[in-house]
Design a protein around this motif. Structure first.
Motif, PDB file in Angstrom:
ATOM      1  N   ALA A  23      22.602  -4.709  -0.025  1.00 45.17           N
ATOM      2  CA  ALA A  23      22.821  -4.553   1.411  1.00 45.17           C
ATOM      3  C   ALA A  23      23.363  -5.908   1.862  1.00 45.17           C
ATOM      4  N   GLY A  24      24.670  -6.015   1.972  1.00 45.94           N
ATOM      5  CA  GLY A  24      25.300  -7.320   2.169  1.00 45.94           C
ATOM      6  C   GLY A  24      25.154  -8.103   0.878  1.00 45.94           C
ATOM      7  N   THR A  25      24.467  -9.236   0.941  1.00 51.67           N
ATOM      8  CA  THR A  25      24.224 -10.011  -0.272  1.00 51.67           C
ATOM      9  C   THR A  25      22.770  -9.907  -0.724  1.00 51.67           C
ATOM     10  N   GLU A  26      22.004  -9.072  -0.036  1.00 53.47           N
ATOM     11  CA  GLU A  26      20.580  -8.929  -0.352  1.00 53.47           C
ATOM     12  C   GLU A  26      20.344  -7.765  -1.315  1.00 53.47           C
ATOM     13  N   ARG A  27      19.664  -8.043  -2.412  1.00 52.63           N
ATOM     14  CA  ARG A  27      19.307  -6.992  -3.365  1.00 52.63           C
ATOM     15  C   ARG A  27      18.120  -6.212  -2.813  1.00 52.63           C
ATOM     16  N   GLN A  28      18.226  -4.890  -2.823  1.00 54.34           N
ATOM     17  CA  GLN A  28      17.172  -3.996  -2.357  1.00 54.34           C
ATOM     18  C   GLN A  28      16.659  -3.185  -3.541  1.00 54.34           C
ATOM     19  N   GLY A  29      15.373  -2.942  -3.603  1.00 49.69           N
ATOM     20  CA  GLY A  29      14.797  -2.148  -4.676  1.00 49.69           C
ATOM     21  C   GLY A  29      13.684  -2.921  -5.344  1.00 49.69           C
ATOM     22  N   PRO A  30      13.085  -2.347  -6.340  1.00 53.20           N
ATOM     23  CA  PRO A  30      13.520  -1.136  -7.032  1.00 53.20           C
ATOM     24  C   PRO A  30      13.070   0.133  -6.307  1.00 53.20           C
ATOM     25  N   VAL A  31      13.859   1.192  -6.487  1.00 56.01           N
ATOM     26  CA  VAL A  31      13.521   2.521  -5.995  1.00 56.01           C
ATOM     27  C   VAL A  31      13.814   3.536  -7.093  1.00 56.01           C
ATOM     28  N   ALA A  32      13.210   4.686  -6.977  1.00 59.19           N
ATOM     29  CA  ALA A  32      13.426   5.780  -7.932  1.00 59.19           C
ATOM     30  C   ALA A  32      14.781   6.452  -7.660  1.00 59.19           C
ATOM     31  N   LEU A  33      15.285   7.170  -8.635  1.00 60.16           N
ATOM     32  CA  LEU A  33      16.546   7.899  -8.487  1.00 60.16           C
ATOM     33  C   LEU A  33      16.500   8.825  -7.276  1.00 60.16           C
ATOM     34  N   ALA A  34      15.406   9.552  -7.097  1.00 58.90           N
ATOM     35  CA  ALA A  34      15.288  10.472  -5.953  1.00 58.90           C
ATOM     36  C   ALA A  34      15.404   9.715  -4.637  1.00 58.90           C
ATOM     37  N   ASP A  35      14.846   8.518  -4.579  1.00 58.18           N
ATOM     38  CA  ASP A  35      14.927   7.713  -3.367  1.00 58.18           C
ATOM     39  C   ASP A  35      16.347   7.205  -3.136  1.00 58.18           C
ATOM     40  N   MET A  36      17.062   6.845  -4.209  1.00 58.77           N
ATOM     41  CA  MET A  36      18.460   6.432  -4.063  1.00 58.77           C
ATOM     42  C   MET A  36      19.289   7.590  -3.517  1.00 58.77           C
ATOM     43  N   ARG A  37      19.037   8.787  -4.027  1.00 58.34           N
ATOM     44  CA  ARG A  37      19.775   9.958  -3.539  1.00 58.34           C
ATOM     45  C   ARG A  37      19.472  10.209  -2.062  1.00 58.34           C
ATOM     46  N   GLU A  38      18.249   9.973  -1.657  1.00 58.09           N
ATOM     47  CA  GLU A  38      17.879  10.126  -0.247  1.00 58.09           C
ATOM     48  C   GLU A  38      18.630   9.106   0.618  1.00 58.09           C
ATOM     49  N   LEU A  39      18.769   7.879   0.123  1.00 57.50           N
ATOM     50  CA  LEU A  39      19.540   6.867   0.856  1.00 57.50           C
ATOM     51  C   LEU A  39      20.992   7.299   1.038  1.00 57.50           C
ATOM     52  N   VAL A  40      21.543   7.977   0.024  1.00 56.58           N
ATOM     53  CA  VAL A  40      22.907   8.501   0.122  1.00 56.58           C
ATOM     54  C   VAL A  40      22.967   9.534   1.246  1.00 56.58           C
ATOM     55  N   LEU A  41      22.026  10.464   1.254  1.00 57.25           N
ATOM     56  CA  LEU A  41      22.031  11.525   2.263  1.00 57.25           C
ATOM     57  C   LEU A  41      21.814  10.980   3.671  1.00 57.25           C
ATOM     58  N   GLU A  42      21.032   9.915   3.799  1.00 57.54           N
ATOM     59  CA  GLU A  42      20.789   9.288   5.096  1.00 57.54           C
ATOM     60  C   GLU A  42      21.994   8.493   5.581  1.00 57.54           C
ATOM     61  N   GLY A  43      22.907   8.172   4.672  1.00 56.97           N
ATOM     62  CA  GLY A  43      24.051   7.348   5.021  1.00 56.97           C
ATOM     63  C   GLY A  43      23.765   5.856   4.936  1.00 56.97           C
TER      64      GLY A  43
END
Length: 90
Positions: A23-43
Motif C-alpha cells: 500500500a504505497g511503500t508500506e508492506r501489508q500482511g500477512p493475510v490468507a488467500l481468502a482475505d486477499m481475494r476479499e481485498l480485491v472484491l472490496e477494491g
C-alpha cells in the motif's frame, strides 16, 4: 479479516501461503488467500498492486497472479479493474 496464527494449517498439516501486498511503500500482511481475494472484491487492491506470497520468487502485480484475478464477469463490476481497451496500452 481473519489472520493466520503461526500454527494454523490447512487441515493436512501444511501451512497455507501467507500473502502480502504493498500500500504505497508500506508492506501489508500477512493475510490468507481468502482475505486477499476479499481485498480485491472490496477494491482495496487492484491489478496494479504489488503482491507476494510464500513460494513466489519475487513481487508481482496482482493482475498477473491467476489465483487473485476475478473472473471476467466479476471484473466488469469492480472499479479497480479497467475494461479491456481502457488501459494505457489501448
Amino acid at each position: 479479516m481473519s489472520g493466520l496464527g503461526a500454527d494454523a494449517t490447512d487441515g493436512d498439516g501444511v501451512l497455507p501461503a501467507r500473502w502480502f501486498h504493498l500500500a504505497g511503500t508500506e508492506r501489508q500482511g500477512p493475510v490468507a488467500l481468502a482475505d486477499m481475494r476479499e481485498l480485491v472484491l472490496e477494491g482495496s487492491v487492484g491489478p496494479g498492486t504489488w503482491v507476494w506470497a510464500d513460494g513466489m520468487s519475487d513481487w508481482m502485480h496482482l493482475g498477473d497472479v491467476p489465483a487473485l484475478v476475478p473472473p471476467p464477469a466479476l471484473r466488469a463490476t469492480l472499479p479497480a479493474w479497467p475494461e479491456p481497451g481502457d488501459g494505457p496500452d489501448a
